[in-house]
Every structure is written in structure tokens, then in C-alpha cells.
Write an enzyme that holds these catalytic residues in place. Structure first.
Site, PDB file in Angstrom:
ATOM      1  N   LYS A  35       0.847  -1.201   0.000  1.00  0.00           N
ATOM      2  CA  LYS A  35       0.000   0.000   0.000  1.00  0.00           C
ATOM      3  C   LYS A  35       0.880   1.248   0.000  1.00  0.00           C
ATOM      4  O   LYS A  35       0.623   2.209  -0.721  1.00  0.00           O
ATOM      5  CB  LYS A  35      -0.928   0.021   1.224  1.00  0.00           C
ATOM      6  CG  LYS A  35      -2.032  -1.003   1.177  1.00  0.00           C
ATOM      7  CD  LYS A  35      -3.092  -0.686   2.238  1.00  0.00           C
ATOM      8  CE  LYS A  35      -4.119  -1.796   2.332  1.00  0.00           C
ATOM      9  NZ  LYS A  35      -5.211  -1.537   3.265  1.00  0.00           N
ATOM     10  N   THR A 123     -13.776   3.676  14.344  1.00  0.00           N
ATOM     11  CA  THR A 123     -14.964   3.448  15.160  1.00  0.00           C
ATOM     12  C   THR A 123     -14.585   2.492  16.278  1.00  0.00           C
ATOM     13  O   THR A 123     -14.259   1.337  16.033  1.00  0.00           O
ATOM     14  CB  THR A 123     -16.091   2.856  14.288  1.00  0.00           C
ATOM     15  OG1 THR A 123     -16.292   3.734  13.187  1.00  0.00           O
ATOM     16  CG2 THR A 123     -17.372   2.706  15.078  1.00  0.00           C
ATOM     17  N   GLU A 156     -15.893   9.154  12.258  1.00  0.00           N
ATOM     18  CA  GLU A 156     -15.929   9.414  10.817  1.00  0.00           C
ATOM     19  C   GLU A 156     -17.256   8.921  10.241  1.00  0.00           C
ATOM     20  O   GLU A 156     -17.714   7.844  10.598  1.00  0.00           O
ATOM     21  CB  GLU A 156     -14.759   8.671  10.157  1.00  0.00           C
ATOM     22  CG  GLU A 156     -14.690   8.810   8.669  1.00  0.00           C
ATOM     23  CD  GLU A 156     -14.656  10.268   8.242  1.00  0.00           C
ATOM     24  OE1 GLU A 156     -13.732  10.992   8.636  1.00  0.00           O
ATOM     25  OE2 GLU A 156     -15.572  10.697   7.506  1.00  0.00           O
ATOM     26  N   LEU A 158     -17.829   9.165   6.672  1.00  0.00           N
ATOM     27  CA  LEU A 158     -17.744   9.115   5.209  1.00  0.00           C
ATOM     28  C   LEU A 158     -18.368   7.826   4.683  1.00  0.00           C
ATOM     29  O   LEU A 158     -18.396   6.805   5.358  1.00  0.00           O
ATOM     30  CB  LEU A 158     -16.302   9.250   4.729  1.00  0.00           C
ATOM     31  CG  LEU A 158     -15.271   8.168   5.032  1.00  0.00           C
ATOM     32  CD1 LEU A 158     -15.407   6.948   4.148  1.00  0.00           C
ATOM     33  CD2 LEU A 158     -13.888   8.748   4.880  1.00  0.00           C
ATOM     34  N   GLU A 160     -18.199   5.036   1.607  1.00  0.00           N
ATOM     35  CA  GLU A 160     -17.334   4.574   0.527  1.00  0.00           C
ATOM     36  C   GLU A 160     -18.029   4.877  -0.793  1.00  0.00           C
ATOM     37  O   GLU A 160     -19.231   4.718  -0.923  1.00  0.00           O
ATOM     38  CB  GLU A 160     -17.054   3.085   0.671  1.00  0.00           C
ATOM     39  CG  GLU A 160     -16.140   2.839   1.851  1.00  0.00           C
ATOM     40  CD  GLU A 160     -15.948   1.368   2.167  1.00  0.00           C
ATOM     41  OE1 GLU A 160     -16.192   0.525   1.311  1.00  0.00           O
ATOM     42  OE2 GLU A 160     -15.556   1.090   3.318  1.00  0.00           O
ATOM     43  N   GLY A 276     -34.468  -4.391  -0.683  1.00  0.00           N
ATOM     44  CA  GLY A 276     -33.609  -5.111  -1.621  1.00  0.00           C
ATOM     45  C   GLY A 276     -32.958  -6.309  -0.990  1.00  0.00           C
ATOM     46  O   GLY A 276     -33.533  -6.958  -0.105  1.00  0.00           O
ATOM     47  N   CYS A 283     -19.019  -1.540   7.726  1.00  0.00           N
ATOM     48  CA  CYS A 283     -19.361  -0.846   8.978  1.00  0.00           C
ATOM     49  C   CYS A 283     -20.643  -1.298   9.665  1.00  0.00           C
ATOM     50  O   CYS A 283     -20.640  -1.530  10.874  1.00  0.00           O
ATOM     51  CB  CYS A 283     -19.436   0.662   8.723  1.00  0.00           C
ATOM     52  SG  CYS A 283     -17.817   1.331   8.349  1.00  0.00           S
ATOM     53  N   LYS A 343     -22.354  -1.855  -2.497  1.00  0.00           N
ATOM     54  CA  LYS A 343     -23.119  -0.731  -3.056  1.00  0.00           C
ATOM     55  C   LYS A 343     -22.325  -0.185  -4.233  1.00  0.00           C
ATOM     56  O   LYS A 343     -21.122  -0.488  -4.360  1.00  0.00           O
ATOM     57  CB  LYS A 343     -23.369   0.345  -2.009  1.00  0.00           C
ATOM     58  CG  LYS A 343     -22.105   1.042  -1.557  1.00  0.00           C
ATOM     59  CD  LYS A 343     -22.463   2.182  -0.632  1.00  0.00           C
ATOM     60  CE  LYS A 343     -21.202   2.949  -0.266  1.00  0.00           C
ATOM     61  NZ  LYS A 343     -21.471   4.051   0.627  1.00  0.00           N
TER      62      LYS A 343
HETATM   63  N1  NAD Z   1     -14.799   2.417   5.497  1.00  0.00           N
HETATM   64  C1  NAD Z   1     -15.744   3.237   5.890  1.00  0.00           C
HETATM   65  O1  NAD Z   1     -16.667   3.567   5.154  1.00  0.00           O
HETATM   66  C2  NAD Z   1     -15.717   3.817   7.279  1.00  0.00           C
HETATM   67  C3  NAD Z   1     -16.548   4.912   7.570  1.00  0.00           C
HETATM   68  C4  NAD Z   1     -16.530   5.436   8.848  1.00  0.00           C
HETATM   69  C5  NAD Z   1     -15.728   4.865   9.824  1.00  0.00           C
HETATM   70  N2  NAD Z   1     -14.950   3.792   9.511  1.00  0.00           N
HETATM   71  C6  NAD Z   1     -14.110   3.237  10.580  1.00  0.00           C
HETATM   72  O2  NAD Z   1     -12.780   3.689  10.413  1.00  0.00           O
HETATM   73  C7  NAD Z   1     -11.856   2.664  10.764  1.00  0.00           C
HETATM   74  C8  NAD Z   1     -10.974   2.331   9.588  1.00  0.00           C
HETATM   75  O3  NAD Z   1     -11.780   1.844   8.535  1.00  0.00           O
HETATM   76  P1  NAD Z   1     -11.221   1.642   7.061  1.00  0.00           P
HETATM   77  O4  NAD Z   1     -12.389   1.230   6.225  1.00  0.00           O
HETATM   78  O5  NAD Z   1     -10.411   2.828   6.675  1.00  0.00           O
HETATM   79  O6  NAD Z   1     -10.277   0.375   7.309  1.00  0.00           O
HETATM   80  P2  NAD Z   1      -9.200  -0.252   6.322  1.00  0.00           P
HETATM   81  O7  NAD Z   1      -9.081  -1.679   6.704  1.00  0.00           O
HETATM   82  O8  NAD Z   1      -9.530   0.114   4.901  1.00  0.00           O
HETATM   83  O9  NAD Z   1      -7.864   0.522   6.698  1.00  0.00           O
HETATM   84  C9  NAD Z   1      -7.158   0.362   7.885  1.00  0.00           C
HETATM   85  C10 NAD Z   1      -5.666   0.442   7.555  1.00  0.00           C
HETATM   86  O10 NAD Z   1      -4.915   0.515   8.743  1.00  0.00           O
HETATM   87  C11 NAD Z   1      -3.714  -0.213   8.538  1.00  0.00           C
HETATM   88  N3  NAD Z   1      -3.104  -0.509   9.844  1.00  0.00           N
HETATM   89  C12 NAD Z   1      -3.434  -1.496  10.727  1.00  0.00           C
HETATM   90  N4  NAD Z   1      -2.672  -1.408  11.812  1.00  0.00           N
HETATM   91  C13 NAD Z   1      -1.845  -0.352  11.656  1.00  0.00           C
HETATM   92  C14 NAD Z   1      -0.837   0.255  12.455  1.00  0.00           C
HETATM   93  N5  NAD Z   1      -0.546  -0.210  13.669  1.00  0.00           N
HETATM   94  N6  NAD Z   1      -0.182   1.310  11.978  1.00  0.00           N
HETATM   95  C15 NAD Z   1      -0.496   1.815  10.747  1.00  0.00           C
HETATM   96  N7  NAD Z   1      -1.445   1.276   9.942  1.00  0.00           N
HETATM   97  C16 NAD Z   1      -2.120   0.209  10.382  1.00  0.00           C
HETATM   98  C17 NAD Z   1      -4.167  -1.421   7.730  1.00  0.00           C
HETATM   99  O11 NAD Z   1      -3.099  -2.052   7.069  1.00  0.00           O
HETATM  100  C18 NAD Z   1      -5.159  -0.780   6.776  1.00  0.00           C
HETATM  101  O12 NAD Z   1      -4.554  -0.341   5.576  1.00  0.00           O
HETATM  102  C19 NAD Z   1     -12.715   1.488  11.239  1.00  0.00           C
HETATM  103  O13 NAD Z   1     -12.870   1.578  12.622  1.00  0.00           O
HETATM  104  C20 NAD Z   1     -14.030   1.734  10.569  1.00  0.00           C
HETATM  105  O14 NAD Z   1     -15.104   1.186  11.274  1.00  0.00           O
HETATM  106  C21 NAD Z   1     -14.907   3.274   8.260  1.00  0.00           C
END
Ligand code: NAD
Length: 455
Positions: A35, A123, A156, A158, A160, A276, A283, A343
Site C-alpha cells: 500500500k 470506530t 468518521e 464518510l 465509501e 432489496g 461498517c 453498493k
Molecule cells: N470504510 C468506511 O466507510 C468507514 C466509515 C466510517 C468509519 N470507519 C471506521 O474507520 C476505521 C478504519 O476503517 P477503514 O475502512 O479505513 O479500514 P481499512 O481496513 O480500509 O484501513 C485500515 C488500515 O490501517 C492499517 N493498519 C493497521 N494497523 C496499523 C498500524 N498499527 N499502523 C499503521 N497502519 C495500520 C491497515 O493495514 C489498513 O490499511 C474502522 O474503525 C471503521 O469502522 C470506516
């Protein structure tokens, strides 16, 4: 401001790129080497509209960098975001091991001179701000002096597929802190978004009329709860629409009409009322499980939340039952699936209804041909155990198939003519899991059409 972000996923990467675009100096730490490499080259590992263009711009401006180590990037930061994943454990409880790793690294790198705000953006369960403090102090190996740092909550919201838009033009920003200086620092960080004073990037224009974003300043526990309550409500709204759809089918009502009729009531609102194949994504399921787990931990039985989950689970299986009713025997039949992503607008497959439907159809012996405009590489990479044939196009997936199941409402699908679908299938069964077409038009094209909540 100097910003450090742990995690380059949907939340961390998008937040980092947007804050850099607004003029902050951002360093993102990511543990997955591929990444890091891909981001350095200006290619986002996730698909989000406008992200690659903005990433290329902020890399060139020098405002944005990504690294695989937290060495040397914590001490200089004014704000440190924890945006790592918080997946569910088998019990439903949130797995905080990545949060703990990040918090230990933050403690290890903490400066001693200034007020640093550590922000839980992931979260995390209610009470995690306190827990993160404990881990930071473990990493620091002692207790930092008063007001050297504090932990705040900034959940957060947002979505996707529209992640950049949602970050630049959110409905609200929620800040939970128990130090006023931390709130001031976070307000300063978000000031361009709160006051909408930045020039919109060409990829994601500002919605007409938006001149300020609502700010909710509260305590940390309430901020943590706001995130869970918001997701639980949205998931409940969809499960409600699905329950009504299932009754509509039995009594001969049309759920599209019913949703429109109730959604015009401003107390209800028309969003998230689409019946649907059910909700999915990274999430809703995870956050509901975590909230249910917390409620039970504190001696409360959350029956409404549990029903939201079980209605959704049944809704996915109902898609397979519909096919079974139409086809009778599924074994050995070729079935096409359009749409894998939970979605449109994303390649994320976490907890997508398609995974349940594919697994169930495989178990019943179907030969499954799939097409999705962006999510096929994710299925290949992350779910190699699922036996499917990948088609190069939507129509190609239909060749020789005895039924089509639609599971994602990609706009391109509804633009395909019903005649074309009827001709391409060897038996014209259409299970429309997203109600993209009207039963009348589909039947006029010769299709044996099955929508959700309408007949
Ligand atoms: N995806 C969404 O739509 C969304 C929306 C709101 C909130 N959230 C919340 O935000 C948080 C993150 O979600 P996401 O979808 O971005 O997750 P994700 O899995 O896409 O990304 C998390 C990233 O953190 C990295 N990571 C793990 N441990 C690490 C460390 N110690 N140091 C640095 N990087 C590390 C992982 O390799 C990964 O790339 C979750 O708690 C999720 O519930 C997500």
C-alpha cells in the site's frame, strides 16, 4: 498544522489527502508495504472517485507523505489520528489490536513540549478514549506531564464511493474531548471545512448553497456513541424497509410506492428506505455487533438492534429462495450475478450480500458467472475460495445462464435494455435484488421477473 495518521485505508488515506489538499502537512503511516509503495506512486490502493488525482497533487505539493514506520513522525505532530481497522471478533466485540499497536507507537513517540491531540477516528467501542490513554502511557513508559497530550474522539461518517465528497462537505463534524485546548486545536484543523473557505478541488465540487458545516462539540463518550447510534439507525431503517417489503409481497402492495409515500413525510425522510437484498459493507454489521455487545456487557438486551441484524440476514437468503422457487433445482444450473460490491461506487466487498448469495448458491451446486465493473479483482484477491467464473462484461456473464441475479445497483446495469437481457439468457429469469426495473416492463420484455416487495 502537522498531522500524523495511522492507517491508509478508506478513512486514513482519504482524510490525509483531503487535509493535505487544505494545506496541512500530513504524514500517513501504513503497515502494509504494497500500500505504501502504491500510494507513493500516486495510485490509491482503494477505488474512490477523484482520489488518485488529488493524491498525485498533494504528493507533488510536498504536503503529503506516506511511510511504513512511526519513527520520528509522532513527536512533531499537532494532531495524531488513529484510523486503523476495528474488525469484529467472533463474539461481536470490536478487535482493538490495531488500535492498541497504534496507541503504543504513539506513546513511544510522544513529545514532551506541546499539546498533542490524539484522535480516535476509527470506530471504537464506548470508553475507548480512556483505553487508548492507558495504551499510550504503556508505550510512553510512564505518565506524561499534564496536558502534554490528550485523547479526543472524532468519529468518521464518510461513505465509501463518495468518501472525498463526504470529507469536504460533511453533514456535521463531531468532536468529543474533555480538554478545551484539544477542541480548539481540532476546530482549527477543520476550520476550512467548517467555514467552507477552501477552493473546491476540480474533482469534487461544492454542493450549491453550502456555506458552513454543523459542529457537534461534546464529551468523548457521547461522541463515541453518536457514531454507533448513527450506523445502527441507518441499518435499522433499511431493515425496516425490507420488513415492510416482505409484507408488501404478501398483500400485493408495491414497496417502491410505499417507501415514496412514507419518505415524503419529513419526520421519516426518503433516504435509506430502499428494499432489496439487504445492507452490507465494512461498517453496519460490525458496528451493530459492537453496540449489541456493549449493551449486553452493561446488562441491557437490545432487541431492536438484534432484529435489525436478523432481518438483514434473512433478506440475503430470501434472494436464493426466490431463485429456487423460480428454477426449482439449482444443482448444475448456470446462474449469472451482476454486482458484487455492497453498493455502487466502491470495490469494497466486506460483508457484501453477494458473498452470502455466492456461498449459498455454490453450496446448492450452481455454476456462477459474475460481473462487476470494479469489484472483481477484490473478489479474486480476498475470497479465492469462492468458485465463480469472471465475465468481461455484463452481457457476457449471461451467456448460457438460466437466471440473472442483480445485487448491486450500478447505474450501468439499469441502462442495459431488458430485451437484451431476455435474449442473452438461456432461460429468462431475473431476480432483481435492487428493484432496478419495473415488473411490468420486465414482463413485457419476456422476463420471468422477481423484484423485492412488489409483484
Ligand atoms: N470504510 C468506511 O466507510 C468507514 C466509515 C466510517 C468509519 N470507519 C471506521 O474507520 C476505521 C478504519 O476503517 P477503514 O475502512 O479505513 O479500514 P481499512 O481496513 O480500509 O484501513 C485500515 C488500515 O490501517 C492499517 N493498519 C493497521 N494497523 C496499523 C498500524 N498499527 N499502523 C499503521 N497502519 C495500520 C491497515 O493495514 C489498513 O490499511 C474502522 O474503525 C471503521 O469502522 C470506516
Amino acid at each position: 498544522m502537522q498531522v500524523t495518521i495511522f492507517g491508509a485505508g478508506y478513512v486514513g488515506l482519504v482524510t490525509g489527502v483531503v487535509l493535505a489538499e487544505l494545506g496541512h502537512r500530513v504524514t500517513v503511516i501504513e503497515v502494509v508495504a504494497e500500500k505504501v509503495q502504491s500510494i507513493r506512486q500516486g495510485t490509491s490502493p482503494i477505488y474512490e472517485h477523484g482520489l488518485d488525482a488529488m493524491l498525485t497533487r498533494v504528493l507533488a505539493s510536498g504536503n503529503f507523505q506516506v511511510t511504513d514506520t512511526s519513527e520520528g513522525v509522532v513527536e512533531s505532530a499537532d494532531v495524531i489520528f488513529i484510523a486503523v481497522g476495528t474488525p469484529p471478533l467472533a463474539s461481536g466485540e470490536a478487535d482493538l489490536r490495531y488500535v492498541r499497536q497504534a496507541a503504543l507507537a504513539i506513546g513511544h513517540g510522544l513529545g514532551s513540549r506541546k499539546r498533542q491531540v490524539v484522535v480516535n477516528k476509527a470506530t471504537v467501542p464506548i470508553g475507548s478514549a480512556n483505553q487508548v490513554e492507558v495504551w499510550i502511557e504503556d508505550g510512553f513508559d510512564g505518565k506524561p506531564a499534564e496536558d502534554v497530550y490528550t485523547v479526543a474522539s472524532n468519529p468518521e461518517f464518510l461513505r465509501e464511493g463518495t468518501a472525498i465528497y463526504d470529507t469536504l462537505y460533511p453533514d456535521r463534524i463531531v468532536l468529543g474531548a474533555d480538554r478545551s485546548w484539544a477542541l480548539e486545536q481540532l476546530k482549527a484543523l477543520y476550520r476550512p471545512i467548517l467555514d467552507q473557505t477552501f477552493s473546491p478541488p476540480p474533482e469534487v465540487m461544492r454542493p450549491r448553497g453550502l456555506s458552513a458545516v454543523a459542529l457537534v462539540e461534546t464529551d468523548r463518550i457521547s461522541a463515541e456513541m453518536i457514531k454507533y447510534a448513527a450506523n445502527a439507525f441507518l441499518a435499522t431503517k433499511i431493515s425496516f424497509a425490507n420488513e415492510i417489503a416482505n409484507i408488501c409481497e404478501r398483500v400485493g402492495a408495491d414497496v417502491i410506492e410505499v417507501s415514496r409515500g412514507i419518505g415524503l413525510d419529513r419526520r421519516i425522510g426518503d433516504r435509506f428506505l430502499n428494499a432489496g437484498a439487504g445492507w452490507g459493507g465494512s461498517c453496519f454489521g460490525k458496528d451493530l455487533s459492537a453496540l449489541i455487545y456493549t449493551a449486553e456487557e452493561y446488562g441491557y438486551h437490545p432487541q431492536l438492534l438484534q432484529s435489525t441484524v436478523s432481518v438483514n440476514r434473512d433478506q440475503r437468503h430470501r434472494i436464493v429462495s426466490r431463485l429456487q422457487n423460480a428454477l426449482k433445482t439449482i444443482k448444475g444450473r448456470r446462474v449469472a450475478i451482476w454486482g458484487l460490491a455492497f453498493k455502487p461506487g466502491t470495490d469494497d466487498l466486506r460483508d457484501a450480500p453477494s458473498l452470502t448469495v455466492i456461498a449459498e448458491l455454490s453450496r446448492l451446486g450452481a455454476r456462477i458467472h459474475v460481473y462487476d465493473p470494479v469489484a472483481m479483482p477484490t473478489l479474486k484477491r480476498d475470497y479465492p475460495e469462492l468458485e465463480v467464473v469472471y465475465a468481461n462484461g455484463a452481457i457476457e456473464a449471461l451467456a448460457g445462464a438460466e437466471a440473472l441475479i442483480v445485487l448491486t445497483e450500478w447505474p450501468a446495469f439499469s441502462q442495459i435494455g431488458l430485451d437484451q437481457i431476455a435474449q442473452a439468457l438461456s432461460r429468462p429469469i431475473l431476480i432483481d435484488g435492487r428493484n432496478l426495473w419495473t415488473p411490468g416492463a420486465a414482463r413485457a420484455a419476456g422476463l420471468d421477473y422477481h423484484g423485492v416487495g412488489r409483484s
